[in-house]
Write an enzyme that holds these catalytic residues in place. Structure first.
Site, mmCIF file in Angstrom:
data_model
loop_
_atom_site.group_PDB
_atom_site.id
_atom_site.type_symbol
_atom_site.label_atom_id
_atom_site.label_comp_id
_atom_site.label_asym_id
_atom_site.label_seq_id
_atom_site.Cartn_x
_atom_site.Cartn_y
_atom_site.Cartn_z
ATOM 1 C CB SER A 125 3.269 -30.936 -10.734
ATOM 2 O OG SER A 125 2.106 -30.235 -10.391
ATOM 3 C CG ASP A 163 1.452 -26.074 -9.584
ATOM 4 O OD1 ASP A 163 1.278 -25.171 -10.426
ATOM 5 O OD2 ASP A 163 1.243 -27.266 -9.834
ATOM 6 C CG ASP A 168 3.506 -27.437 -13.595
ATOM 7 O OD1 ASP A 168 3.008 -27.308 -12.458
ATOM 8 O OD2 ASP A 168 3.067 -28.247 -14.431
ATOM 9 C CG ASP A 174 -0.385 -27.841 -13.393
ATOM 10 O OD1 ASP A 174 -0.017 -27.498 -12.254
ATOM 11 O OD2 ASP A 174 -0.243 -29.003 -13.821
#
Length: 575
Positions: free
Chosen positions: A149, A301, A303, A305
């Site tokens: 993340s 961010d 990734d 999400d």
């Protein structure tokens, strides 16, 4: 330095032929030149937290490497065979832009395939929400994302999704962890069956984009879309693979990408932290917005999400919204759209978390829908969708800059959320308003709620003990007054009990156990203490509220609320 025998036993195991020569050489080097690092690498096993397993990459049981992830995957393979006997098992695997993500993803694919499991492996990095979508689209039994993340560059991680597209939740999580812990490293099957590994890309990409546009578009006129000037940054992450395409398919033509941050790069060279929660992370995008006169800044961010949103305030200055603010704006818009479309049948709900703004409860009440509140992490909102199949999920979010539009994706989804917030901004601008003005209108209707967060980082063994002691003190010696306000209620989610001091009553908490404490003050303020499940941090969440009668008074009311939060932080000696 003295190293405990239990740690040395683990080290010696990793010096056996079960582990490759490079791993053994790295351990021998640490033994002579970095004993402290050796201790940190082996003093515990990496654990599954709020968002899966995350850790620093390197050798050892407390690090992300082919053996710790291989053991996870072997355990998950065994559990899948037990859970779905006589079925052709299928899993999907995605990975982000972090160092080693692609090679670790192939290791995970190899282990699954060696266990006779069909693997759909993305041919290149993809956003986490696309993996959640792919699990259901491809009728898989599970899914994996290799990501840490928004953590620093030295981290990587391993998120596990179940066949509903949501992350692991009880009881599967504990059952799978038990299987993993009982395994020996020598039992990991690393020899791939390449016939069972299929690379996926365009078909899933197109289906994901189509689904996103359908779920997050709300009849915005073409001219309104063309008149919205957006600045977008991927912060060197995976969203560059999806968001420009989705915005284009939805009809947004004035999207300006921050060029210096468009190239995926696991070093995240232009930011201190690739986290849109941090104002600094969007500074380059905000500078571009000022230069070209953009209406809105959006960023994600690594990734994809989490999303960050910055908009122009009443004075035309760019202002970064927090996760609670974007959540209530998007939720209120969705509820209004459902109402106008006459879609409410009496079985709808929105989702939130115990550390997020109480304003979500006010919105739910106004539209006569239920607000289901769970623990921190979107896996709990996804679990609501699975557990209540006769109810319709409208949308929901949490304070950590995440939102979910409908149930096509069962995790926080910056791709759909950015399209949704663009729809809101475009419609507001077309009607002579703005996204920020719409937020202030909500504060007039439901109360001005202001939230803030403090994260205190405590690294290593000593840090973990300090965090543990802070929670013990808050439990065993509870504060009776904070900033001149009486504590009227304390909820302890680890003990599953609460205490109402006004009525001198105790009550049960019917939410899964978690190491969380919430203090409620007599003026409606709320303070939550929670050690992070994925980082060496303890987090304190603050929520205060007041009355806003007119938009002209917004600045002064916000200042009063900011001062109240500062007073609470000072009274608790957290600054």
């Amino acid at each position: 330095m003295h190293i405990e025998q239990s740690i040395l036993n683990k080290v010696n195991e990793w010096l056996t032929p079960t582990f490759d020569e490079a791993t053994q050489a790295a351990i021998e080097e640490m033994m002579t030149s970095a004993p402290k690092e050796l201790e940190e690498s082996f003093y515990k096993n990496l654990e599954f937290g709020t968002g899966g397993m995350r850790g620093v990459m390197g050798v050892g049981t407390n690090r992300i490497n082919k053996y710790t992830l291989g053991k996870n995957t072997q355990g998950l393979s065994d559990y899948l065979h037990k859970s779905f006997p006589n079925e052709q098992l299928k899993v999907a695997i995605a990975y982000d832009c972090r160092h080693n993500s692609n090679t670790l993803a192939k290791v995970v694919a190899d282990v699954f395939s060696a266990n006779g499991i069909k693997v759909y492996l993305f041919s290149d990095m993809r956003p986490t929400p696309e993996l959640s979508f792919a699990v259901r689209y491809l009728n898989c039994h599970a899914g994996i994302v290799l990501t840490a993340s928004h953590n620093p560059p030295e981290y990587n991680g391993y998120k596990v999704y179940w066949q509903d597209g949501g992350q692991l939740v009880p009881p599967q999580d504990a059952e799978i962890i038990k299987v993993i812990e009982d395994l020996k490293y020598s039992e990991i099957k690393f020899e791939a069956n390449n016939d069972l590994i299929e690379y996926i890309d365009t078909e899933v990409d197109e289906a994901f984009a189509k689904s996103t546009v359908e779920n997050a578009s709300f009849n915005t006129p073409t001219e309104a879309k063309a008149n919205l000037k957006i600045v977008y940054t991927s912060l060197h992450g995976t969203s560059i693979k999806a968001i420009p395409n989705v915005l284009a398919k939805a009809g947004y033509t004035d999207v300006n990408i921050v060029p210096e941050q468009a190239e995926p790069n696991g070093d995240f060279p232009t930011v201190v932290s690739p986290n849109p929660e941090e104002p600094e992370a969007l500074s380059m995008a905000i500078a571009l917005a000022e230069k070209i006169g953009a209406d809105m800044v959006v960023g994600t961010d690594p990734d994809s999400d989490r999303l960050g949103v910055a908009v122009r305030d009443l004075d035309g200055k760019i202002k970064l919204l927090n996760g609670n603010q974007t959540m209530v704006i998007m939720t209120a818009f969705l509820l209004e759209q459902w109402k106008r479309a006459d879609k409410f049948k009496g079985n709808e709900f929105i989702g939130s978390t115990i550390v997020s703004t109480p304003m979500m409860l006010e919105l739910a009440a106004a539209y006569d829908v239920e607000c289901k509140v769970g623990l921190t992490g979107f896996k709990w909102i996804a679990k609501f969708i699975k557990d209540f199949p006769n109810q319709k999920f409208v949308g929901g979010g949490e304070e950590s800059f995440g939102f979910m539009v409908g149930d096509a994706v069962r995790d926080k989804d910056a791709v759909a959320a950015i399209l949704l917030v663009s729809e809101i901004a475009a419609q507001a601008k077309a009607s002579g308003s703005s996204l920020y003005q719409e937020l202030l209108n909500l504060y007039i209707d439901f109360g001005f709620y202001k939230e803030s967060l403090i994260s205190i980082t405590k690294k290593g063994i000593e840090g973990a003990n300090e965090i543990k002691q802070m929670m013990i003190d808050l439990r065993e010696n509870p504060l009776k007054e904070i900033n001149g306000q009486r504590v009227i209620c304390i909820e302890d989610y680890q003990a599953s009990k609460g205490k109402d001091f006004m009525n001198n009553e105790e009550f049960e908490i019917h939410i899964p156990k978690s190491n969380v404490l919430i203090y409620y003050l007599e003026d409606g303020s709320k303070i939550c203490a929670r050690p992070s499940g994925t980082e060496p941090k303890i987090k304190f969440y603050f929520s205060v509220n007041g009355v806003l009668d007119t938009i002209e008074n917004a600045e002064s009311v916000e200042k009063e609320l900011d001062n109240k939060i500062a007073g609470i932080i000072s009274a608790m000696k957290l600054n």
